[in-house]
Write an enzyme that holds these catalytic residues in place. Structure first.
Site, mmCIF file in Angstrom:
data_model
loop_
_atom_site.group_PDB
_atom_site.id
_atom_site.type_symbol
_atom_site.label_atom_id
_atom_site.label_comp_id
_atom_site.label_asym_id
_atom_site.label_seq_id
_atom_site.Cartn_x
_atom_site.Cartn_y
_atom_site.Cartn_z
ATOM 1 N N GLU A 329 0.847 -1.196 0.000
ATOM 2 C CA GLU A 329 0.000 0.000 0.000
ATOM 3 C C GLU A 329 0.880 1.243 0.000
ATOM 4 O OE1 GLU A 329 -4.279 -0.672 2.238
ATOM 5 O OE2 GLU A 329 -2.659 0.272 3.330
ATOM 6 N N CYS A 330 0.651 2.132 -0.944
ATOM 7 C CA CYS A 330 1.307 3.442 -1.009
ATOM 8 C C CYS A 330 2.828 3.291 -0.909
ATOM 9 C CB CYS A 330 0.753 4.377 0.069
ATOM 10 S SG CYS A 330 1.050 6.128 -0.299
ATOM 11 N N GLY A 331 3.432 3.580 0.239
ATOM 12 C CA GLY A 331 4.874 3.408 0.353
ATOM 13 C C GLY A 331 5.309 1.993 0.046
#
Length: 439
Positions: A329-331
Site C-alpha cells: 500500500e502506497c509506500g
C-alpha cells in the site's frame, strides 16, 4: 462503570485539536482514569500518538468508507474496557463530502450517530469576542450535534481569555478551558503530517508537559462531566473490514512501513489470523512459515538508500513472492517497483517485483477518498469486489511499467479516476489505502 465518550473537534484544520486531545489524554491518565483515543476519517499518525499516550490502539471511524455495522463494531470495541473514549475529529467538524447525508465522512456524522458531546477547540489568536459567533454558529448548525463546551486555544493573556470567555458564555455555551500559547508544545511536522510517534524524541517528556499545562489551563472536572455513554446500536459483530490475506501474515513494521489501521489489524486477528512483524530497514525478510506478506505505507522515500542496500530483505521478498501473495500500500507499493527517486533526485533500486518507477523529487499531492473495484483476484480481495479508502501521497509515477492494472478507481463522488495499481503474479500494489471492503 459504563464507558463514556466525547469528541474533540474544531472549526478547521490547524486549530490545535491533536495537541489538546493529547493534553487531555495525558492529564486524565495521570489522574488514573483509563482513557483511550479514536480518530474520525483517514489518518495514521494521530492515532499512533493516542496509542503512545494511552497504551491502547486508537481506531478510525469513517462514515463514508465504513458500513454502519462495521462502524458500530469498531465503536463498541473501542469503548470496551476503558472509562473514557476521546474521539479526535479530522478537519473541521462539519467538513466532508457533499453527500450522502450522514455518510459524508464528516466528523459530525460520527458525533451524531453516537450522540457524542463535542468540545469545540477554537483558535482565538487574532480575535476576542468574535469567537462567540463561531461557537454559536457551530452549536446551532445541526441539532443532532451537541456542542457541550468550548476550549479556547492559543490564548495570549488572561485578558485575552476573559474577552472570549465572557462573550461565549453569554450565548449559553460553557468554556471549559483556555490553553495558552507555548511554542515548545509545537509538534514537529513533515510532508504527510506530524512526525511519527515512534520517531518523536522525548515523547514521554512532551506528554508530561502537556498534562501539566492541561491541569493548569483546562477544567478537567468540567470536561469529564460533559462526557456521555456512546449510543451504540446493538448489532452482531460485522465481518472484518478487510478479510485477512492469509492465516499467517508477515507485516513490514519499522520507520519506513508503519501505516496500518488498527481496525484492520483487529479484524484480521478476530478472524483467526496471526501477524508476524519484520523490519526491511533491519534487512529482514518475511518469515518462511508465513503465507502472505503485507507492506504498509509509511516513509520509504526517507530511507530509500537503506532499503536499496538491504539485499537480504530484497532477496527474501522476491523468493517469497514466487509462491505466496505480497501486497503493498502506497509506500509499500513504491518499494515493490523498480526504483524510487528521493527528494534530492537520487534514484535507488527497489525490489523490482512490479515494473513501475516512482519519484519524490517530482512531487504532486494526491489526496481524497477512493473506491477501488478489483479487476483480478489478489491479496486484498476477489475480482469484482469494491473497497473503500483514500489516497494521500506526494510521489509520482515516472514510469508506469507494463504490469496489469489492479483496479478501476473512482473518487468519493463516483467520478472515474482511471485504472490504479498493478499486479504481476502473486504481487499486487496500489497507492490506495484500504479502510474497508465495502458491500
Amino acid at each position: 462503570m459504563m464507558t463514556r465518550g466525547l469528541m474533540i473537534a474544531a472549526p478547521r484544520s490547524g486549530s490545535g485539536k491533536t495537541t489538546l486531545t493529547l493534553a487531555i489524554l495525558a492529564a486524565l491518565r495521570r489522574r488514573g482514569i483509563a482513557v483511550r483515543g479514536a480518530k474520525t476519517g483517514p489518518d495514521y499518525i494521530d492515532p499512533a500518538f493516542h496509542e503512545a499516550l494511552t497504551g491502547h490502539a486508537s481506531p478510525n471511524l469513517d462514515s463514508w468508507a465504513m458500513s454502519a455495522p462495521l462502524l458500530d463494531t469498531i465503536m463498541a470495541e473501542a469503548a470496551h474496557g476503558c472509562d473514557l473514549l476521546v474521539t479526535e475529529a479530522s478537519m473541521g467538524l462539519f467538513d466532508g463530502l457533499l453527500g450522502p447525508e450522514n455518510a459524508r465522512g464528516a466528523p459530525s456524522d460520527i458525533a451524531a450517530r453516537y450522540a457524542l458531546p463535542v468540545l469545540l477547540v477554537v483558535d482565538i489568536s487574532g480575535q476576542g469576542q468574535s469567537a462567540a459567533a463561531v461557537a454559536l454558529g457551530f452549536a446551532r448548525l445541526n441539532p443532532s450535534v451537541r456542542i457541550a463546551g468550548v476550549i479556547l486555544n492559543r490564548v495570549g493573556s488572561p485578558r485575552h481569555a476573559a474577552m472570549a470567555t465572557q462573550a461565549i458564555t453569554a450565548t449559553g455555551i460553557p468554556v471549559v478551558g483556555a490553553f495558552g500559547r507555548d511554542a515548545g508544545l509545537q509538534m514537529p511536522e513533515r510532508h504527510l503530517g506530524l512526525v511519527q510517534a515512534r520517531e518523536h524524541d522525548g515523547l514521554a517528556a512532551l506528554a508530561d508537559r502537556l498534562a501539566t499545562q492541561a491541569e493548569r489551563d483546562l477544567d478537567l472536572d468540567a470536561i469529564l462531566a460533559c462526557a456521555r455513554a456512546p449510543a451504540i446500536t446493538a448489532t452482531q459483530a460485522a465481518t472484518p473490514a478487510l478479510p485477512p490475506p492469509g492465516q499467517r501474515i508477515a507485516v513490514a513494521n519499522d520507520a519506513a512501513f508503519s501505516f496500518l489501521y488498527a481496525h484492520i489489524v483487529a479484524g484480521w486477528r478476530a478472524a483467526g489470523a496471526e501477524l508476524h512483524s519484520f523490519s526491511p530497514l533491519g534487512n529482514e525478510g518475511p518469515a518462511e512459515d508465513c503465507d502472505a506478506c503485507w507492506l504498509p505505507g509509511g516513509y520509504p522515500e526517507l530511507h530509500a538508500g537503506r532499503l536499496a542496500a538491504a539485499a537480504r530483505f530484497r532477496h527474501a521478498l522476491v523468493s517469497f513472492a514466487t509462491t505466496r501473495p505480497v501486497h503493498g500500500e502506497c509506500g509499500g507499493f513504491m518499494v515493490l517497483g523498480e526504483s524510487l527517486t528521493d527528494a534530492a533526485g537520487h534514484t535507488h533500486r527497489m525490489t523490482g517485483l512490479l515494473g513501475h518507477a516512482t519519484s519524490f523529487a517530482t512531487r504532486r499531492m494526491n489526496l481524497g477518498y477512493r473506491a477501488a473495484t478489483l479487476r483480478h483476484d489478489c491479496a486484498i480481495g476477489r475480482a469484482g469486489a469494491t473497497l473503500r479508502g483514500h489516497e494521500f501521497h506526494y510521489a509520482t509515477v515516472t514510469d508506469p511499467g507494463n504490469d496489469t492494472p489492479l483496479a478501476d478507481m473512482r473518487d468519493g463522488y463516483g467520478a472515474e479516476r482511471g485504472a490504479g495499481g498493478a499486479r504481476r503474479g502473486h504481487v499486487s500494489g496500489t497507492f490506495f489505502h484500504i479502510l474497508s471492503a465495502h458491500p
